[in-house]
Scaffold this active site. Structure first.
Site, PDB file in Angstrom:
ATOM      1  N   ASP A   1       2.488  -4.112   8.310  1.00 54.48           N
ATOM      2  CA  ASP A   1       1.309  -3.320   7.984  1.00 54.48           C
ATOM      3  C   ASP A   1       0.111  -4.240   8.235  1.00 54.48           C
ATOM      4  OD1 ASP A   1      -0.883  -2.179   6.811  1.00 54.48           O
ATOM      5  OD2 ASP A   1       0.048  -1.816   4.856  1.00 54.48           O
TER       6      ASP A   1
ATOM      7  N   GLN B   1      -5.074  -4.727   7.060  1.00 52.42           N
ATOM      8  CA  GLN B   1      -6.080  -5.694   6.625  1.00 52.42           C
ATOM      9  C   GLN B   1      -6.095  -6.944   7.496  1.00 52.42           C
ATOM     10  OE1 GLN B   1      -8.355  -5.045   4.432  1.00 52.42           O
ATOM     11  NE2 GLN B   1      -7.407  -3.110   3.830  1.00 52.42           N
TER      12      GLN B   1
ATOM     13  N   HIS C   1       0.875  -1.174   0.000  1.00 51.60           N
ATOM     14  CA  HIS C   1       0.000   0.000   0.000  1.00 51.60           C
ATOM     15  C   HIS C   1       0.917   1.230   0.000  1.00 51.60           C
ATOM     16  CE1 HIS C   1      -2.912   2.906   1.617  1.00 51.60           C
ATOM     17  NE2 HIS C   1      -3.881   2.049   1.366  1.00 51.60           N
TER      18      HIS C   1
ATOM     19  N   LYS D   1     -11.026   0.244   9.962  1.00 52.27           N
ATOM     20  CA  LYS D   1     -11.273  -1.055   9.328  1.00 52.27           C
ATOM     21  C   LYS D   1     -11.690  -2.101  10.359  1.00 52.27           C
ATOM     22  CE  LYS D   1      -7.569  -0.145   6.028  1.00 52.27           C
ATOM     23  NZ  LYS D   1      -8.121   0.338   4.784  1.00 52.27           N
TER      24      LYS D   1
ATOM     25  N   CYS E   1      -4.752   2.198  -3.764  1.00 47.45           N
ATOM     26  CA  CYS E   1      -3.524   2.720  -3.131  1.00 47.45           C
ATOM     27  C   CYS E   1      -2.342   1.782  -3.307  1.00 47.45           C
ATOM     28  CB  CYS E   1      -3.732   3.034  -1.647  1.00 47.45           C
ATOM     29  SG  CYS E   1      -4.933   4.321  -1.362  1.00 47.45           S
TER      30      CYS E   1
END
Lengths: 429, 304
Positions: free
Chosen positions: A198, A201, A121, A224, A389
């Site tokens: 990261d 998600q 991303h 999220k 992104c």
């Protein structure tokens, strides 16, 4: 049970006027933003209505209540990602801010290496590119194969003594593939490098245990996680956080100051500069408490079940269309026949079990934005279109953009089937 | 790009009321500027409209959705051409309205947005066939002269005393004659309408009044009379105008002005009169009870 969960989300109430007019809303843009349950909204509202005071400063009872609620939220978050101590969880605005805090805080200098993957991303790409421009660090990009699998051998060969950090997406927002973070962390640590994950998600999608993964840092977003926008978490082991230089300084980041010096505050406050978004933090606490109550394994199972319905449904449609094309060929039907169905190309592995809640695809000869707009207009299905992104990956693969349906636990199998039906109609255009 | 241009004025109008449309207006403006400077339009507004329309049709009429999606460019051009044409027609309408007080010009009875009831274009239609070639009438071909005999300019009116629209126009004509006193007069040709029972007798009555030098008074009384014209009504108005009723009755029975009335009708038919009131000023035609401004615009240059 799903009905009970859905009743927690005001937006999914089919009695809403807009839904009565346009038909039930099907929300498949969860990788971008999850919906908010009543519990989160009420928790935030309670702050503004009952104790809208400063935390960590004043001593009156309203202020103490803010401190208590923020502490409770931090405990919830720490428990949610299995951190050893709540002090290891720093509240941020989002994943991007967390990554930037690490990027600018670990003291990278000219010649230091940072390794990332080929499908990061922008949040986990741009900070490193800028450091390369400004400080002369070396950014190594690991290749991923056509189905989104990271080349671990490439990591082994890319990592050197100069590597200071391996910064890697855990679960990709592009294809839903989860990287073997534990293995990556082991390789990195063996070479003396730190690991930043990261988790934007992965944390919302499946159980994440930072201790088990062995990462030094993990950054994720509240929005999220069914939490408020403008909230996030940066996890860091105590050792890693202690070494982190303050990215933002000012109010609440120091114990004391003179005209010449200052004494930094303890962790995690020293990394949380200025007045915090207390309502957001409290809402984030309520969100992770809500997700914990439902159970992350259960959430993961539901995502996979939904993805299976979508994947198989659209695969069947394509197989049927292929047969129709063959028949068309034999009957020499005209090119523009309604039966001629456009082809879907899936991004990532065919197996839905490897893609968590992501179904990302392109449609031959159709613009991704057209598909997304039509799903919205014709069937009230919300998906995202574009480069998500991850422009670098799209540019490298010469793809203009894709349509991404991302599922979450409150979505139903009927909604997934509805998506397949709607796509079936669009593919005949 | 094409629909951007069509969308611009629409969004600009809507943006007065909604912020949402302001953004779209800016996109359309950007697209227009880029197009004018021979660059590719980057807004994607056209494509969004394409997807939106196709998506809306997808469930209710898949065939139409497919057609729209596939032939969107051609459809866009058709809409653009129609829009441009409509813009030109609208502009002409506005010019006509500003100039004549009517969107369609002085000689039209078409719909005008600024006169939605059509009161300025309404006529009492005549059941006659229009000749292929028409002749613009000239002053002095019969009729009843109202106003200064030596006026510089003559308005020729084909009107019917029983027609409500001729009556409606009367107040404007009176204003015109007052405004241009001594310079403009009126030549009224009673134009008999077969659909109206007393149209013929009323026309005769006007000539009978002329016989007693009371044509102007009787003419004004007839056209300003609010009641429906009937034989009794004609008689009553003749008496009110100060006519010798015995002579008037005798004139009405005699039918001695049949030739004049027929000549008026023939003159109107040759001039292509389709109904009343129809006016001729010079070679310009005014149809229906148009406002004062229409007459002024035509008369003023002719008097110069």
């Amino acid at each position: 049970m799903n009905d009970k969960i859905r009743s927690d989300f005001p937006l999914l109430d089919e009695r809403r006027q807009d839904q009565r007019r346009r038909g039930p809303l099907v929300y498949f843009d969860n990788a971008c933003m999850a919906l908010k349950p009543r519990q989160v909204i009420e928790a935030m509202q309670s702050y503004y209505q009952e104790f809208p005071a400063c935390g960590g400063r004043s001593g009156h009872r309203l202020s103490r209540q803010v401190d208590d609620e923020v502490d409770a939220a931090r405990r919830q978050v720490a428990k949610f990602i299995s951190a050893r101590r709540q002090e290891e969880c720093v509240f941020t605005r989002n994943t991007t801010e967390g990554i930037n805090m690490v990027a600018h805080g670990i003291g990278l200098k000219q010649g230091d290496e940072v390794i990332i993957s080929g499908k990061e991303h922008n949040s986990n790409l741009i900070p490193w590119l800028r450091l390369r421009q400004e400080q002369g660090i070396c950014v190594k990009v690991l290749p991923v194969d056509s189905i989104g699998t990271l080349d671990m051998a490439a990591l082994e060969s890319a990592i050197t003594k100069k590597t200071r950090l391996v910064s890697m997406v855990h679960t990709s927002n592009l294809d839903g593939v989860t990287n073997p973070l534990r293995d990556i962390a082991k390789i990195a640590h063996d070479h003396g490098a730190k690991v930043l994950a990261d988790g934007a998600q992965s944390v919302p999608s499946h159980p994440v245990d930072v201790r088990h993964l062995g990462v030094d840092f993990l950054s994720c977003s509240g929005h999220k996680l069914c939490g408020p926008t403008g909230t996030g978490i940066l996890y860091g082991s105590m050792e890693a956080l202690e070494q982190l230089r303050q990215y933002n300084v000012g109010g609440e980041t120091v114990i004391d100051s003179t005209y010449d010096t200052f004494t930094p505050e303890e962790l995690p406050m020293r990394l949380e500069a200025g007045l915090q978004d207390y309502a957001g933090i409290i809402g984030l606490g309520a969100a992770v408490k809500y997700l914990s109550r439902i159970g992350m394994q259960r959430i993961e199972r539901q995502e996979l079940a939904l993805n299976k319905v979508m994947t198989e449904g659209l695969r069947d449609l394509q197989i049927q269309a292929g047969r129709d094309r063959q028949e068309e060929g034999s009957l020499e039907k005209e090119e523009g026949s309604p039966k001629r169905m456009k082809k879907i190309r899936l991004i990532g592995p065919q197996d839905p079990a490897l893609r968590s809640g992501i179904y990302n695809f392109t449609v031959d000869t159709m613009d991704a934005h057209h598909v997304a707009k039509m799903l919205d207009v014709s069937d009230s299905i919300m998906v995202r279109s574009g480069a998500h992104c991850v422009h670098s990956w799209f540019n490298a693969n010469s793809i203009k953009g894709s349509v991404r349906a991302s599922m979450y636990f409150y979505n139903t199998l009927a909604e997934a089937e509805h998506f397949v039906d709607a796509m079936g109609r669009i593919l005949t255009l | 790009m094409v629909l951007c241009l069509v969308a611009l004025p629409i969004f600009a109008l809507l943006s007065i009321f909604s912020v949402r449309y302001r953004r779209l207006t800016l996109e359309a403006v950007d697209c227009l500027l880029r197009t004018v400077t021979l660059r590719k339009c980057r807004s994607g507004l056209d494509e969004r409209i394409r997807a939106s329309i196709s998506g809306k049709l997808l469930k209710i009429w898949p065939g139409a959705a497919r057609f729209t999606y596939r032939y969107y460019k051609a459809l866009s051009w058709i809409i653009f051409i129609l829009f441009t044409w409509s813009l030109v027609v609208s502009a002409a309408g506005i010019v006509n309205y500003v100039k004549y007080g009517n969107c369609n010009g002085p000689a039209s009875t078409g719909f005008c947005l600024f006169d939605p009831t059509g009161s300025q274009s309404a006529i009492c239609e005549a059941d006659i066939d229009i000749p292929q070639q028409t002749v613009t009438p000239a002053p002095g071909e019969g009729g009843l002269l109202i106003g200064a005999p030596d006026a510089q300019l003559t308005i020729i009116e084909f009107g019917c005393y029983t027609c409500p629209h001729t009556r409606q126009a009367q107040s404007t004509i009176e204003q015109v004659l007052e405004q241009y006193r001594g310079k403009v007069n009126l030549e009224f040709h009673p134009f008999v309408l077969s659909r109206h029972d007393f149209s013929g007798p009323a026309a005769h009555a006007a000539y009978c009044a002329d016989e007693q030098d009371k044509k102007e008074t009787f003419h004004e009384l007839m056209l300003n009379n609010p009641e429906v014209i009937s034989q009794d009504n004609i008689d009553a108005l003749a008496a009110k105008a100060g006519l010798d009723t015995a002579r008037f009755d005798e004139c009405m029975v005699s039918g001695r002005y049949d030739a004049e009335v027929d000549a008026d009708a023939l003159l109107g038919v040759r001039a292509g009169v389709q109904g009343t009131p129809t006016f001729f000023i010079g070679d310009q035609r005014i149809v229906g009870p148009k406002p004062l401004k229409t007459f002024e615009v035509i008369i003023d240059p002719l008097l110069r």
